[in-house]
Write an enzyme that holds these catalytic residues in place. Structure first.
Site, PDB file in Angstrom:
ATOM      1  N   CYS A 169       0.971  -1.459   0.196  1.00 30.54           N
ATOM      2  CA  CYS A 169       0.098  -0.412   0.319  1.00 30.54           C
ATOM      3  C   CYS A 169       0.872   0.910  -0.194  1.00 30.54           C
ATOM      4  CB  CYS A 169      -0.816   0.048   1.184  1.00 30.54           C
ATOM      5  SG  CYS A 169      -2.049   1.145   1.827  1.00 30.54           S
ATOM      6  N   CYS A 223      -0.737   4.510   2.419  1.00 28.32           N
ATOM      7  CA  CYS A 223      -0.436   4.431   3.825  1.00 28.32           C
ATOM      8  C   CYS A 223      -0.162   3.294   4.374  1.00 28.32           C
ATOM      9  CB  CYS A 223      -2.304   4.672   4.713  1.00 28.32           C
ATOM     10  SG  CYS A 223      -3.179   3.975   3.791  1.00 28.32           S
ATOM     11  N   SER A 224      -0.745   1.755   4.603  1.00 24.94           N
ATOM     12  CA  SER A 224       0.037   0.497   4.975  1.00 24.94           C
ATOM     13  C   SER A 224      -1.141  -0.488   4.927  1.00 24.94           C
ATOM     14  CB  SER A 224       0.567   0.739   6.067  1.00 24.94           C
ATOM     15  OG  SER A 224       1.676   1.304   6.830  1.00 24.94           O
ATOM     16  N   CYS A 225      -2.420  -0.411   4.477  1.00 28.45           N
ATOM     17  CA  CYS A 225      -3.550  -1.021   3.943  1.00 28.45           C
ATOM     18  C   CYS A 225      -3.269  -2.171   3.978  1.00 28.45           C
ATOM     19  CB  CYS A 225      -4.116  -0.685   2.807  1.00 28.45           C
ATOM     20  SG  CYS A 225      -4.666   1.332   3.060  1.00 28.45           S
TER      21      CYS A 225
END
Lengths: 223, 199
Positions: free
Chosen positions: B104, B107-109
């Site tokens: 991601c 962000c850090s999905c």
């Protein structure tokens, strides 16, 4: 916005960290609470769950608040930003309390009158159904719009203006660009669009493809 | 407690966490029990073991594998896994000639119901920035060297769609049962930065 969070393809970050299979979920004690507090702060500030608004808070943090406090620190800072923006907390309230916790004698700002957004999600989560058919088909060549918007978007800079091919039509989801600003759900189909590395990074790029999941309004036909 | 008296140094993030917790609980804006439940869920009950059970089932049950690749969310729910950050999960299969790897960049999905919260390398700017630009180099730095004839497909999780990699079943594991396969299957393999190794 073209913010710090939009990192795809940027350079200067150094080597990646090799995975550690034994890594704990929360490396430090405070991270447990920071994680839960960020989720709950976001709900309190929005009057409901709005992940898009939370992500927009994260991307508006300054460099230090985004990077230096790490992932869970970033979450905490994002939660605090939302609470102060909607006047649940006064600016400086967290810092003042933290200073008092470490033994200083600091006057804490008075509690303000909350100013919550008008927010009424039509359902839980972000999946929605739409009455229209998808505008683009599997295998169709499409281009990511070359636009820069002042607010939240999930259209990353590294694909803007570039062409790719629709691989999968995903179900319709709430549009983050408006939902993050409490301006409506505007659900749209999402398309997994496959880009060739040379289209994005030039003729000398490593050969590979990358799929980017894009809301319908991010795309245009190449014809 | 030592009195520092008006230090210029900003309070640590740990102290600010405690401060925010106090400010919200003393006004009754959050319930400490709800907070504890969130922590417990992601520290103890939701983690990559869930994903490993999905993969082991797919390796041993061809019908399940077909359902998983056709509708990941529904097949994963059959094993009891669903929840936030897993509303719509797409499962892609790695083969000897095709390698999927998930990121991601914004962000850090990450697919929480099957993998839990993301590991630190996944949240690291170096991974987020570089894997969509030079994935072969990044994977090699992480210990996975792919032959030149292996096609790489990077999956950037820029929407609410979540991606799970179905890794290749290693040769030499044909005699193992589903339960024996589970502990072999790593988080890293289900994101696509490692292969599953035979025991």
């Amino acid at each position: 916005m073209d913010g710090i969070a939009d990192m795809g393809g940027t350079q200067g970050w150094g080597r990646v960290h090799p995975p550690d299979r034994e890594e704990r979920v929360f490396a430090e004690d405070w991270q447990r609470k920071a994680f839960a507090l960020a989720i709950l702060s976001s709900r309190v500030a929005c009057g409901g769950v709005n992940t898009d608004a939370f992500r927009h808070a994260l991307e508006r943090l300054d460099r230090a608040a985004y990077l230096d406090d790490g992932y869970f620190g970033r979450w905490l800072n994002g939660g605090e930003l939302m609470l102060t923006e909607h006047s649940v907390l006064a600016p400086g309230a967290v810092e003042a309390r933290a200073r008092n916790l470490r033994g200083e004698d600091v006057e804490e700002p008075p509690v303000p009158e909350p100013d919550l957004p008008r927010y009424a999600p039509t359902a839980e989560g972000s999946l929605r159904s739409v009455a229209t058919s998808p505008a683009f088909g599997v295998g169709e060549r499409v281009r990511a719009r070359n636009t820069s918007v002042p607010g939240h978007t999930r259209l990353p800079r590294y694909v803007r203006g570039h062409s790719g091919v629709v691989e999968i039509i995903q179900p319709a989801h709430v549009l983050p660009d408006t939902n993050a600003h409490f301006m409506g759900e505007n659900p749209q189909y999402v398309y997994s669009v496959r880009f060739d590395s040379r289209e994005l990074w030039g003729a000398d790029a490593e050969p590979f493809t990358v799929t980017v999941d894009m809301y319908e309004s991010y795309l245009e036909t190449t014809a | 407690m030592t009195t520092t008296g008006g230090s210029d140094e900003s309070p640590s993030v740990a102290l600010r966490t405690e401060a925010l917790e106090q400010l919200l609980t003393e006004r009754g804006l959050i319930d400490p029990n709800v907070m504890d439940a969130i922590i417990t869920r992601y520290e103890t009950s939701v983690g990559p073991l869930n994903g490993a059970e999905v993969v082991a089932r797919a390796w041993t049950d061809p019908d399940y594998r077909r359902r998983l690749l056709a509708d990941g969310t529904a097949a994963i729910k059959e094993l009891g896994f669903s929840g936030p950050q897993g509303e719509h999960i797409v499962v892609v299969e790695n083969t000897p000639t095709l390698h999927n790897v998930v990121v991601c960049t914004l962000c850090s999905c990450y697919p929480w119901p099957v993998l839990g919260l993301p590991p630190s390398w996944y949240k690291d700017p170096a991974y987020r920035a570089r894997v969509v630009r030079e994935p072969r180099t990044v994977l090699a730095e992480m210990g996975l060297t792919l032959d030149d004839d292996v096609q790489i497909v990077v999956r950037d999780s820029t929407s609410e769609v979540r991606w799970l990699v179905l890794p290749e079943r290693p040769s030499g594991t044909e005699h193992l049962t589903e339960a024996e396969l589970v502990p072999l299957i790593t988080r890293d393999a289900m994101v696509g930065v490692a292969r599953v190794a035979a025991p």
